[in-house]
Design a protein around this motif. Sequence first.
Motif, PDB file in Angstrom:
ATOM      1  N   LEU A 194      32.063  39.721  41.676  1.00  0.00           N
ATOM      2  CA  LEU A 194      31.361  38.463  41.895  1.00  0.00           C
ATOM      3  C   LEU A 194      31.495  38.064  43.367  1.00  0.00           C
ATOM      4  O   LEU A 194      32.530  38.308  43.991  1.00  0.00           O
ATOM      5  CB  LEU A 194      31.941  37.353  41.015  1.00  0.00           C
ATOM      6  N   VAL A 195      30.458  37.435  43.895  1.00  0.00           N
ATOM      7  CA  VAL A 195      30.450  37.023  45.300  1.00  0.00           C
ATOM      8  C   VAL A 195      30.742  35.524  45.383  1.00  0.00           C
ATOM      9  O   VAL A 195      30.001  34.701  44.841  1.00  0.00           O
ATOM     10  CB  VAL A 195      29.089  37.329  45.965  1.00  0.00           C
ATOM     11  N   ILE A 218      36.944  28.217  45.879  1.00  0.00           N
ATOM     12  CA  ILE A 218      36.855  29.677  45.776  1.00  0.00           C
ATOM     13  C   ILE A 218      38.106  30.241  45.120  1.00  0.00           C
ATOM     14  O   ILE A 218      38.031  31.088  44.211  1.00  0.00           O
ATOM     15  CB  ILE A 218      36.641  30.295  47.178  1.00  0.00           C
ATOM     16  N   MET A 219      39.257  29.765  45.551  1.00  0.00           N
ATOM     17  CA  MET A 219      40.520  30.281  44.998  1.00  0.00           C
ATOM     18  C   MET A 219      40.666  29.913  43.523  1.00  0.00           C
ATOM     19  O   MET A 219      41.071  30.745  42.712  1.00  0.00           O
ATOM     20  CB  MET A 219      41.696  29.762  45.822  1.00  0.00           C
ATOM     21  N   ASP A 220      40.320  28.693  43.172  1.00  0.00           N
ATOM     22  CA  ASP A 220      40.415  28.267  41.772  1.00  0.00           C
ATOM     23  C   ASP A 220      39.450  29.063  40.890  1.00  0.00           C
ATOM     24  O   ASP A 220      39.796  29.449  39.768  1.00  0.00           O
ATOM     25  CB  ASP A 220      40.120  26.770  41.644  1.00  0.00           C
ATOM     26  N   PHE A 221      38.240  29.281  41.411  1.00  0.00           N
ATOM     27  CA  PHE A 221      37.247  30.040  40.651  1.00  0.00           C
ATOM     28  C   PHE A 221      37.778  31.448  40.359  1.00  0.00           C
ATOM     29  O   PHE A 221      37.704  31.920  39.213  1.00  0.00           O
ATOM     30  CB  PHE A 221      35.933  30.124  41.425  1.00  0.00           C
ATOM     31  N   ALA A 222      38.317  32.100  41.382  1.00  0.00           N
ATOM     32  CA  ALA A 222      38.818  33.471  41.213  1.00  0.00           C
ATOM     33  C   ALA A 222      39.997  33.524  40.246  1.00  0.00           C
ATOM     34  O   ALA A 222      40.090  34.424  39.399  1.00  0.00           O
ATOM     35  CB  ALA A 222      39.225  34.042  42.566  1.00  0.00           C
ATOM     36  N   LYS A 223      40.878  32.538  40.338  1.00  0.00           N
ATOM     37  CA  LYS A 223      42.059  32.517  39.470  1.00  0.00           C
ATOM     38  C   LYS A 223      41.682  32.296  38.010  1.00  0.00           C
ATOM     39  O   LYS A 223      42.285  32.883  37.100  1.00  0.00           O
ATOM     40  CB  LYS A 223      43.029  31.423  39.920  1.00  0.00           C
ATOM     41  N   ASN A 224      40.676  31.465  37.774  1.00  0.00           N
ATOM     42  CA  ASN A 224      40.322  31.077  36.404  1.00  0.00           C
ATOM     43  C   ASN A 224      39.254  31.949  35.764  1.00  0.00           C
ATOM     44  O   ASN A 224      39.017  31.860  34.558  1.00  0.00           O
ATOM     45  CB  ASN A 224      39.847  29.617  36.394  1.00  0.00           C
ATOM     46  N   SER A 225      38.615  32.792  36.553  1.00  0.00           N
ATOM     47  CA  SER A 225      37.531  33.629  36.041  1.00  0.00           C
ATOM     48  C   SER A 225      38.068  34.808  35.232  1.00  0.00           C
ATOM     49  O   SER A 225      39.139  35.346  35.522  1.00  0.00           O
ATOM     50  CB  SER A 225      36.682  34.151  37.200  1.00  0.00           C
ATOM     51  N   ASP A 226      37.286  35.223  34.234  1.00  0.00           N
ATOM     52  CA  ASP A 226      37.625  36.419  33.458  1.00  0.00           C
ATOM     53  C   ASP A 226      37.237  37.700  34.198  1.00  0.00           C
ATOM     54  O   ASP A 226      37.649  38.792  33.799  1.00  0.00           O
ATOM     55  CB  ASP A 226      36.911  36.395  32.099  1.00  0.00           C
ATOM     56  N   CYS A 227      36.440  37.554  35.250  1.00  0.00           N
ATOM     57  CA  CYS A 227      36.048  38.715  36.049  1.00  0.00           C
ATOM     58  C   CYS A 227      37.275  39.293  36.753  1.00  0.00           C
ATOM     59  O   CYS A 227      38.223  38.562  37.056  1.00  0.00           O
ATOM     60  CB  CYS A 227      34.977  38.321  37.062  1.00  0.00           C
ATOM     61  N   ARG A 228      37.252  40.608  37.024  1.00  0.00           N
ATOM     62  CA  ARG A 228      38.417  41.268  37.619  1.00  0.00           C
ATOM     63  C   ARG A 228      38.236  41.604  39.089  1.00  0.00           C
ATOM     64  O   ARG A 228      39.182  42.006  39.758  1.00  0.00           O
ATOM     65  CB  ARG A 228      38.750  42.569  36.863  1.00  0.00           C
ATOM     66  N   GLU A 229      36.995  41.466  39.619  1.00  0.00           N
ATOM     67  CA  GLU A 229      36.745  41.840  41.008  1.00  0.00           C
ATOM     68  C   GLU A 229      35.924  40.757  41.707  1.00  0.00           C
ATOM     69  O   GLU A 229      34.994  40.198  41.123  1.00  0.00           O
ATOM     70  CB  GLU A 229      35.988  43.173  41.091  1.00  0.00           C
ATOM     71  N   PHE A 230      36.271  40.495  42.990  1.00  0.00           N
ATOM     72  CA  PHE A 230      35.610  39.428  43.737  1.00  0.00           C
ATOM     73  C   PHE A 230      35.412  39.823  45.193  1.00  0.00           C
ATOM     74  O   PHE A 230      36.307  40.409  45.811  1.00  0.00           O
ATOM     75  CB  PHE A 230      36.445  38.144  43.687  1.00  0.00           C
ATOM     76  N   SER A 237      42.002  35.742  55.424  1.00  0.00           N
ATOM     77  CA  SER A 237      43.355  35.554  54.892  1.00  0.00           C
ATOM     78  C   SER A 237      43.337  35.174  53.416  1.00  0.00           C
ATOM     79  O   SER A 237      44.303  35.437  52.683  1.00  0.00           O
ATOM     80  CB  SER A 237      44.095  34.480  55.691  1.00  0.00           C
ATOM     81  N   ILE A 238      42.237  34.561  52.953  1.00  0.00           N
ATOM     82  CA  ILE A 238      42.146  34.158  51.547  1.00  0.00           C
ATOM     83  C   ILE A 238      42.161  35.379  50.636  1.00  0.00           C
ATOM     84  O   ILE A 238      42.673  35.325  49.503  1.00  0.00           O
ATOM     85  CB  ILE A 238      40.885  33.301  51.304  1.00  0.00           C
ATOM     86  N   VAL A 239      41.632  36.487  51.111  1.00  0.00           N
ATOM     87  CA  VAL A 239      41.683  37.737  50.339  1.00  0.00           C
ATOM     88  C   VAL A 239      43.136  38.113  50.070  1.00  0.00           C
ATOM     89  O   VAL A 239      43.521  38.425  48.932  1.00  0.00           O
ATOM     90  CB  VAL A 239      40.960  38.876  51.090  1.00  0.00           C
ATOM     91  N   ASP A 248      46.653  41.191  39.263  1.00  0.00           N
ATOM     92  CA  ASP A 248      45.921  41.957  38.258  1.00  0.00           C
ATOM     93  C   ASP A 248      44.421  42.012  38.557  1.00  0.00           C
ATOM     94  O   ASP A 248      43.657  42.634  37.805  1.00  0.00           O
ATOM     95  CB  ASP A 248      46.132  41.347  36.872  1.00  0.00           C
ATOM     96  N   LYS A 249      43.991  41.382  39.680  1.00  0.00           N
ATOM     97  CA  LYS A 249      42.575  41.368  40.044  1.00  0.00           C
ATOM     98  C   LYS A 249      42.384  42.013  41.418  1.00  0.00           C
ATOM     99  O   LYS A 249      43.355  42.190  42.169  1.00  0.00           O
ATOM    100  CB  LYS A 249      42.044  39.925  40.056  1.00  0.00           C
ATOM    101  N   LYS A 250      41.140  42.341  41.734  1.00  0.00           N
ATOM    102  CA  LYS A 250      40.835  42.979  43.015  1.00  0.00           C
ATOM    103  C   LYS A 250      39.967  42.053  43.863  1.00  0.00           C
ATOM    104  O   LYS A 250      39.033  41.437  43.362  1.00  0.00           O
ATOM    105  CB  LYS A 250      40.126  44.320  42.787  1.00  0.00           C
ATOM    106  N   PHE A 251      40.299  42.009  45.161  1.00  0.00           N
ATOM    107  CA  PHE A 251      39.594  41.128  46.084  1.00  0.00           C
ATOM    108  C   PHE A 251      39.187  41.899  47.336  1.00  0.00           C
ATOM    109  O   PHE A 251      39.972  42.683  47.869  1.00  0.00           O
ATOM    110  CB  PHE A 251      40.487  39.939  46.463  1.00  0.00           C
TER     111      PHE A 251
END
Length: 308
Positions: A194-195, A218-230, A237-239, A248-251
């Motif tokens: 996801l972008v 952005i950080m909250d969305f990535a943490k709470n999403s069921d998606c595994r890649e962003f 630095s946010i990456v 457990d996720k990829k950025f």
Amino acid sequence: MTIRNIQDEILRLKKATNTAVLVHSYQNRDIVEIADFVGDSYKLSVDAKNVNADNILFCGVHFMAETAKILAPQKRVFLANHLAGCPMAEQMDAELIRQIKNSEPDRAVVAYVNTTAKLKAVCDVCVTSSSAVKIVKAMENDKILFIPDCNLGGFVQKNVPEKDIKLLQGGCPVHSSVTVDDLKYAKKLHPEALVLVHPECIPDVTAMADYAGSTSGIMDFAKNSDCREFIIGTEISIVEHLMFECPDKKFYPLSQKIVCRDMKLTSIMDVYNSLNGIENGEAFEIIMSDEEINASKKCIDEMIRLGG
């Protein structure tokens, strides 16, 4: 000395000097780890107002430390690296804004927090990327002048179509450097990701994203999403921070160009040296007159009132 030794010494010095360290989330990981408060501009504005310490050491850029001083005038506020500025914060001239206000007195001026105190003094309300849409919607005024970032302003315009929002040319040179081709290339490399982008990016990039929002959003969305890649379309630095917080996720960075050189000026040794220099006068202190503080504080108080 190792980084760990320096971090331990910083923790000791914070207690000895009764200093709270506020760290913007674009800072490097070794600085984030010793912070009392970490966040985007809006969160740190609230933290600065409520912090329980005699001193504040800001790890970010000048306008952020200036905002902390405005909100906590009774405290001594220091900037870890005195050279850390913000190109966007200095783009607009206060006299130009006065002229527009005089010609259109019914148009309220909304200033992105990434502005100098002099500019805030001629504005009606401040906003951050996380609060801009909410605050503009909540304002009584139907006519708005949004400064300085026309990309964020355009994002607000799109989300608050019922208001007449005037924009001026300005913005973040780092975020606005990202192109549609950059996004397409990142998506080609990571088709399942996801972008997530910051609204300081140009509208064509924002329109192609799965989510557009503030750094904290952005950080909250990535943490709470069921998606595994962003694919992350904000400061690089946010990456790294998300990799630590969500192992457990990829950025992936949307572009290698999204590096804020001013944010990267601050090092862990700057923090250490600043804490050592508070008592002997060697730390860089933000000095503002009562008149400057009072003039620029009104629009920040309004931001906290409407954005709370």
